[in-house]
Write a protein that holds these residues in place. Structure first.
Motif, mmCIF file in Angstrom:
data_model
loop_
_atom_site.group_PDB
_atom_site.id
_atom_site.type_symbol
_atom_site.label_atom_id
_atom_site.label_comp_id
_atom_site.label_asym_id
_atom_site.label_seq_id
_atom_site.Cartn_x
_atom_site.Cartn_y
_atom_site.Cartn_z
ATOM 1 N N LEU A 766 0.520 -1.347 0.308
ATOM 2 C CA LEU A 766 -0.193 -0.068 0.190
ATOM 3 C C LEU A 766 0.680 1.354 0.151
ATOM 4 O O LEU A 766 0.305 2.019 -0.316
ATOM 5 C CB LEU A 766 -0.792 -0.206 0.980
ATOM 6 N N ASP A 767 2.266 1.131 0.729
ATOM 7 C CA ASP A 767 2.927 2.409 0.880
ATOM 8 C C ASP A 767 4.431 1.433 1.324
ATOM 9 O O ASP A 767 3.831 1.106 2.410
ATOM 10 C CB ASP A 767 2.060 3.112 1.703
ATOM 11 N N PRO A 768 5.411 1.755 1.273
ATOM 12 C CA PRO A 768 6.539 1.565 1.511
ATOM 13 C C PRO A 768 6.798 1.476 2.990
ATOM 14 O O PRO A 768 7.585 1.348 3.556
ATOM 15 C CB PRO A 768 8.122 2.521 0.925
ATOM 16 N N ALA A 769 5.975 2.648 3.484
ATOM 17 C CA ALA A 769 5.806 3.409 4.953
ATOM 18 C C ALA A 769 5.500 2.506 5.934
ATOM 19 O O ALA A 769 5.247 2.828 6.741
ATOM 20 C CB ALA A 769 6.082 4.687 5.208
ATOM 21 N N ALA A 770 3.919 1.895 5.181
ATOM 22 C CA ALA A 770 2.674 1.412 5.770
ATOM 23 C C ALA A 770 3.310 0.022 6.538
ATOM 24 O O ALA A 770 4.229 -0.445 6.701
ATOM 25 C CB ALA A 770 1.826 1.229 4.833
ATOM 26 N N THR A 771 2.876 0.146 8.284
ATOM 27 C CA THR A 771 3.015 -1.332 8.713
ATOM 28 C C THR A 771 1.574 -1.681 8.928
ATOM 29 O O THR A 771 0.513 -1.112 9.326
ATOM 30 C CB THR A 771 3.485 -0.706 10.413
ATOM 31 N N ALA A 772 0.948 -3.068 9.370
ATOM 32 C CA ALA A 772 0.143 -3.290 10.107
ATOM 33 C C ALA A 772 0.207 -3.974 11.182
ATOM 34 O O ALA A 772 1.206 -4.841 11.972
ATOM 35 C CB ALA A 772 -0.101 -4.498 8.886
ATOM 36 N N ASP A 773 -0.694 -4.634 12.078
ATOM 37 C CA ASP A 773 -0.371 -4.618 13.765
ATOM 38 C C ASP A 773 -0.759 -6.355 13.513
ATOM 39 O O ASP A 773 -0.494 -6.539 14.734
ATOM 40 C CB ASP A 773 -1.484 -4.178 14.080
ATOM 41 N N ARG A 774 -0.632 -6.665 12.176
ATOM 42 C CA ARG A 774 -1.826 -8.146 12.570
ATOM 43 C C ARG A 774 -0.967 -9.284 11.438
ATOM 44 O O ARG A 774 -0.475 -8.309 10.082
ATOM 45 C CB ARG A 774 -2.459 -9.133 12.284
ATOM 46 N N GLY A 775 -0.392 -10.343 11.017
ATOM 47 C CA GLY A 775 0.464 -11.125 10.348
ATOM 48 C C GLY A 775 -0.838 -12.146 10.078
ATOM 49 O O GLY A 775 -2.211 -11.773 9.305
ATOM 50 N N LEU A 776 -0.074 -12.795 9.871
ATOM 51 C CA LEU A 776 -1.117 -14.584 8.973
ATOM 52 C C LEU A 776 -2.001 -14.731 9.721
ATOM 53 O O LEU A 776 -2.529 -14.746 11.292
ATOM 54 C CB LEU A 776 -0.086 -15.727 9.310
ATOM 55 N N LEU A 777 -3.317 -14.585 9.428
ATOM 56 C CA LEU A 777 -4.998 -15.020 10.376
ATOM 57 C C LEU A 777 -5.823 -15.678 9.784
ATOM 58 O O LEU A 777 -5.727 -15.870 8.440
ATOM 59 C CB LEU A 777 -5.705 -13.790 10.319
ATOM 60 N N THR A 778 -6.402 -16.655 10.862
ATOM 61 C CA THR A 778 -7.368 -17.744 9.931
ATOM 62 C C THR A 778 -8.840 -17.843 10.509
ATOM 63 O O THR A 778 -8.981 -17.451 11.110
ATOM 64 C CB THR A 778 -6.142 -18.548 10.032
ATOM 65 N N LEU A 779 -9.148 -17.618 8.895
ATOM 66 C CA LEU A 779 -10.706 -17.185 9.423
ATOM 67 C C LEU A 779 -11.629 -18.266 8.923
ATOM 68 O O LEU A 779 -12.171 -18.616 7.811
ATOM 69 C CB LEU A 779 -11.432 -15.993 9.640
ATOM 70 N N LEU A 780 -12.704 -18.941 10.325
ATOM 71 C CA LEU A 780 -13.959 -19.712 9.600
ATOM 72 C C LEU A 780 -14.807 -19.354 9.164
ATOM 73 O O LEU A 780 -14.920 -17.558 9.234
ATOM 74 C CB LEU A 780 -13.677 -20.720 10.795
ATOM 75 N N PRO A 781 -15.547 -19.234 8.386
ATOM 76 C CA PRO A 781 -16.617 -18.356 7.228
ATOM 77 C C PRO A 781 -17.569 -17.825 8.845
ATOM 78 O O PRO A 781 -17.877 -18.486 9.964
ATOM 79 C CB PRO A 781 -17.468 -20.288 7.130
ATOM 80 N N GLY A 782 -18.029 -16.647 7.757
ATOM 81 C CA GLY A 782 -18.836 -16.151 8.846
ATOM 82 C C GLY A 782 -17.839 -14.767 10.416
ATOM 83 O O GLY A 782 -17.889 -14.294 10.684
ATOM 84 N N GLU A 783 -16.364 -15.550 10.335
ATOM 85 C CA GLU A 783 -15.857 -14.513 11.560
ATOM 86 C C GLU A 783 -15.267 -13.615 10.328
ATOM 87 O O GLU A 783 -15.022 -13.318 9.316
ATOM 88 C CB GLU A 783 -14.246 -15.484 11.778
ATOM 89 N N ARG A 784 -15.199 -12.468 11.068
ATOM 90 C CA ARG A 784 -14.332 -11.682 10.728
ATOM 91 C C ARG A 784 -13.525 -10.612 11.798
ATOM 92 O O ARG A 784 -12.642 -11.069 13.115
ATOM 93 C CB ARG A 784 -15.495 -10.169 11.145
ATOM 94 N N ALA A 785 -11.616 -10.365 10.977
ATOM 95 C CA ALA A 785 -10.835 -9.595 12.016
ATOM 96 C C ALA A 785 -10.602 -8.363 11.261
ATOM 97 O O ALA A 785 -10.851 -7.809 9.943
ATOM 98 C CB ALA A 785 -9.683 -10.619 11.217
ATOM 99 N N THR A 786 -10.409 -7.547 12.180
ATOM 100 C CA THR A 786 -9.633 -6.058 11.877
ATOM 101 C C THR A 786 -8.074 -5.403 12.188
ATOM 102 O O THR A 786 -7.515 -6.487 13.038
ATOM 103 C CB THR A 786 -10.663 -4.971 12.956
ATOM 104 N N ILE A 787 -7.417 -5.600 11.154
ATOM 105 C CA ILE A 787 -5.901 -5.128 10.924
ATOM 106 C C ILE A 787 -6.219 -3.686 10.601
ATOM 107 O O ILE A 787 -6.650 -2.700 10.170
ATOM 108 C CB ILE A 787 -6.143 -5.594 9.722
#
Length: 820
Positions: A766-787
């Protein structure tokens, strides 16, 4: 009082008739880079184009002005010269040096004029020593065992060959009279009743005029004060504190630090004029290495303040191949990353350096235990002169320099040399020649016992404690596991329970933006491009990466689908390290620590690191946060058959509750369910058998086991990814801008409509300076995650209803496992 004048200005660098401005501290490479005389060796294949720098001689020059003050003595002091040099003042030699790892002091009283530090090529110096001592076996075709210099300057299986030279640590003039504090050694201990003691042992140097003058030393710490007369050149001052606050590793307590002030006075009392002073911060704690025998072999357990620890460690290499560029802020950033990942131990690896005091000061404050290797690695080292004297001198310098730091808990003699002698066909090649054993089992333990008896010493990594066992015996001492990376599958980590795993690792490429900066755009962004392979230093590195991936996934075309190749290699790295740590943590206290190879990189490279050469976080880093958290769930296969959930509790409080177990179909349906009570004591592991009927069949491609407790989750798949019936992933994406409340934050909300395995947002796309607070995520059907993403100015939504270019950008930066 002593007067100090830094020598940082007015230096030039000369080679032949050419002169350039020079920075001190610095090195030849940084000066040439600043002058535009060489390209950046970290980009493309430029490393090869600057190889000539390390094979030439270079001279640093400045001017020492005449001194007309009242001090009796003037010393020229260098904290670090890299490496072989002759120092001249006004054309007259002051001395010659040949050791990067120690400081040097020269008496220049009454002298002034041009100062020249003439460096000989490290290759020439090492070659001359090798001609005197004879050759020795070596894991790499470079001469680093013959010169006391950072070994990885000559390249490693993750590092470039950049053979540096220069005044790499501060230089100064010290002017003093009567006497100075030449060496201060604080022995900090804690009695069984909690009384803190500091035994300050001193060496002073006197001028001829001050040879017989009475001197007084005053020491103060935490409100305690003591003085002692110093009739000669040695003395001791003892301080006692009633129950000082203890220094603990992070996660076990606080890190209180106490200023220890030592002042040398010219006279018979502390009211006399001060001559010199010394100040450091110390911490009160005890440390013990438990190597006692038990039913499983012999332990290797660090015990701090009486508390046995499972060490959650990482290996540290020099954070820059040009270490003169390292700053306090850079050290703190990287070590903060380690602490934030749950790390509590950092091993300073033996092919690098004794790090700057800034490194250890940051570890003191962050509660990071330091395991310090003496700098010997992967080679047979001659014990002949001039090396033997240099080894003892550098050990004495650095043991004294570093011993005030409470974070330092272990001295270790070498990296892999005892193992190498036994397993790497050295013994026959040596034919009786010395190879370093006399250092690791003689010189170094003697120096540590004499100067710093408050800390344990261990002869090597790996080392079983004696020649009665194989040096890398997993049942005794500390162990390195490289067989898995080199020849096997990462699931084989689960085949053994070593007493302490000091090295193990799995490679992956750096972040996408790091590769783009280092390699450029276009055809070089491919797995086997010349530039990509130049930034892969491991023997058959890409071959091992692809064979390791092929056991679990179909290997993408590294040219036509390089983005997916890149993603899956990073997934495989995180999976590999998780397989080892989960297994070994579940077997505490038999296994008492894991030290991942490696935390950091020194340039942009495919390697075993969790933080790449540009400081960007790989998925492995985020996985370490989960693996090294106080609480961890993992599913393991028991020796007698069946599955169990290991409830790992490294916290100080007991952990009890209900473990929810579900056999789940890949479409989200629950096939079977059970709730089981568990109770894990403080710093303990509870093993909960999975009830009959819950484990999926061993060949099932459509079911998995899900174990959950208190917001934590562990998954068990009966078959490997390439055999599992993953659905085509389907998920929704929304981009939520925080706005004025937190303008740097953008939330990416992912909602799974199907099973989604190892979803990864690569924020630097997205941008060379951008960071995210999470890495690999596994979601079961219907689950939601926020990064949570920071450092990205998400574009405003489009004018058309529902149009959001930010969502399109995010989708292009999202990857997940897809059906075979």
């Amino acid at each position: 009082m002593k007067d100090v004048t830094p020598l940082t200005e007015g230096w030039t660098l000369r080679h032949g008739r050419d002169r350039l401005p020079a920075q001190v501290p610095g090195c030849v490479h940084t000066d040439l880079l600043a002058a535009g005389a060489i390209p950046d060796p970290y980009l493309g294949t430029n490393e090869a184009d600057v190889a000539w720098v390390g094979r030439r001689d270079w001279t640093y020059e400045t001017e020492i002005a005449a001194y007309d003050g009242l001090h009796e003595r003037t010393d020229l002091v260098f904290d670090g010269l890299d490496t072989a040099a002759v120092i001249r003042l006004a054309g007259e030699p002051l001395g010659a040096v040949r050791n990067m790892h120690r400081g040097h002091r020269f008496d220049v009283t009454g002298r002034s004029g041009p100062l020249a530090v003439a460096f000989t090529s490290a290759y020439a110096e090492a070659g001359a020593v090798r001609a005197r001592t004879g050759d020795r076996p070596n894991a790499y075709p470079e001469p680093f065992p013959f010169i006391r210099k950072m070994a990885c300057s000559f390249g490693w299986d993750w590092g470039p060959t950049l053979v540096t030279a220069g005044i790499w640590r501060p230089a100064r003039l010290e002017r003093w009279s009567t006497a100075r504090l030449a060496r201060v050694r604080p022995l900090v201990t804690v009695d069984a009743d909690g009384t803190g003691r500091v035994e300050v042992r001193l060496d002073v140097e006197r001028t001829p005029a001050g040879a017989h003058r009475p001197l007084t030393v005053r020491a103060r710490v935490g409100g305690a004060e003591a003085t002692a007369a110093l009739p000669g050149t040695e003395g001791t001052v003892e301080l006692t504190l009633a129950r000082p606050e203890l220094w603990w590793p992070r996660g076990y307590g606080g890190q209180p630090l106490y200023a220890l002030d030592v002042t040398l006075h010219d006279g018979t009392s502390a009211a006399a004029p001060p001559l010199d002073s010394w100040t450091r911060r110390v911490g009160f704690r005890t440390v013990h290495l438990d190597t006692g025998a038990d039913a499983h072999g012999s332990r290797f357990t660090l015990v701090v303040n009486g508390e046995p620890l499972f060490a959650r460690g990482v290996n540290w290499i020099p954070d820059d191949a040009l270490p003169a560029r390292l700053t306090p802020a850079r050290y703190r950033e990287r070590l903060r990353q380690a602490a934030d990942a749950g790390v509590d131990l950092v091993r300073v690896w033996g092919g690098g350096i004794y790090e700057s005091d800034d490194f250890y000061a940051a570890c003191d404050e962050l509660g990071l235990l330091v395991w310090q290797d003496f700098p010997f690695a992967c080679a047979a080292y001659p014990e002949d002169q001039p090396l033997r004297g240099e080894v003892e001198a550098e050990a004495r310098d650095n043991v004294v320099r570093l011993m005030p730091h409470p974070s330092l808990v272990l001295w270790c003699g070498n990296n892999e040399n005892l193992w190498g002698f036994r397993d790497w066909e050295w013994e026959e090649a040596l034919a009786g020649d010395s190879w370093g054993e006399g250092y690791y089992l003689g010189v170094l333990p003697r120096v540590v016992a004499e100067l710093d008896p408050t800390r344990p010493y261990w002869a090597g990594s790996p080392w079983s404690g004696s020649w009665a066992h194989h040096p890398n015996d997993p049942a005794h001492g500390n162990h390195h596991d490289w067989e898995v990376w080199n020849r096997a599958d990462y699931t084989d980590y689960r085949a053994a329970v070593p007493r302490f795993v000091a090295e193990f690792g799995w490679q992956a490429p750096p972040a996408w933006a790091t590769l783009r900066r280092a390699l450029g755009e276009g055809p070089q962004l491919a797995a086997a491009s010349p530039a990509m392979l130049h930034h892969q230093k491991a023997d058959d590195g890409n071959g091992k990466l692809e064979r390791g991936l092929a056991r679990h996934f179909a290997v993408p075309d590294g040219t036509a689908d390089f983005a997916r190749w890149h993603y899956l290699m990073q997934v495989n790295q995180a999976r590999a390290i998780a397989a080892g740590i989960e297994h070994w943590r579940s077997h505490w206290p038999v296994c008492a620590g894991t030290v991942v190879w490696q935390l950091n990189d020194c340039w942009p490279v495919t390697s075993w690191s969790a933080v790449d050469g540009d400081g960007r976080l790989k998925p492995l880093y985020h996985e370490l946060r989960r693996l090294y958290a106080d609480r961890l769930l993992t599913v393991r296969e028991e020796e007698g058959g069946g599955l169990a959930v290991a409830v790992v509790n490294q916290g100080a409080e007991p952990w009890s509750g209900t473990l929810v177990l579900r056999r789940t179909a890949v479409d989200g349906g629950v096939v079977a369910r059970a709730e089981v009570l568990f109770a894990a004591g403080p710093r303990a592991v509870a093993v909960v058998p999975v009830p009959d009927g819950l484990p999926p069949s061993a060949a099932s491609a459509k079911e998995l086991l899900v174990a959950e407790a208190d917001g934590l989750r562990a998954l068990h798949f009966p078959v490997r990814d390439k055999d599992f019936a993953y659905p085509r992933p389907d998920f929704g994406v929304a981009v939520v801008r925080a706005g004025a409340a937190d303008p740097d934050r953008v939330d990416v909300v992912v909602t799974a409509h199907t099973f989604v395995r190892d979803l990864l947002l690569q924020p630097d796309r997205l941008d060379p300076a951008a960071t995210a607070d999470r890495g690999l995520l596994t979601l079961l059907p219907g689950e939601r995650a926020t990064i949570a993403v920071r450092g990205w100015s998400a574009p405003a939504p489009g004018a058309r209803e529902g149009a959001d270019p930010a969502v399109a950008a995010v989708r292009a930066a999202l990857f997940c496992v897809e059906p075979a």
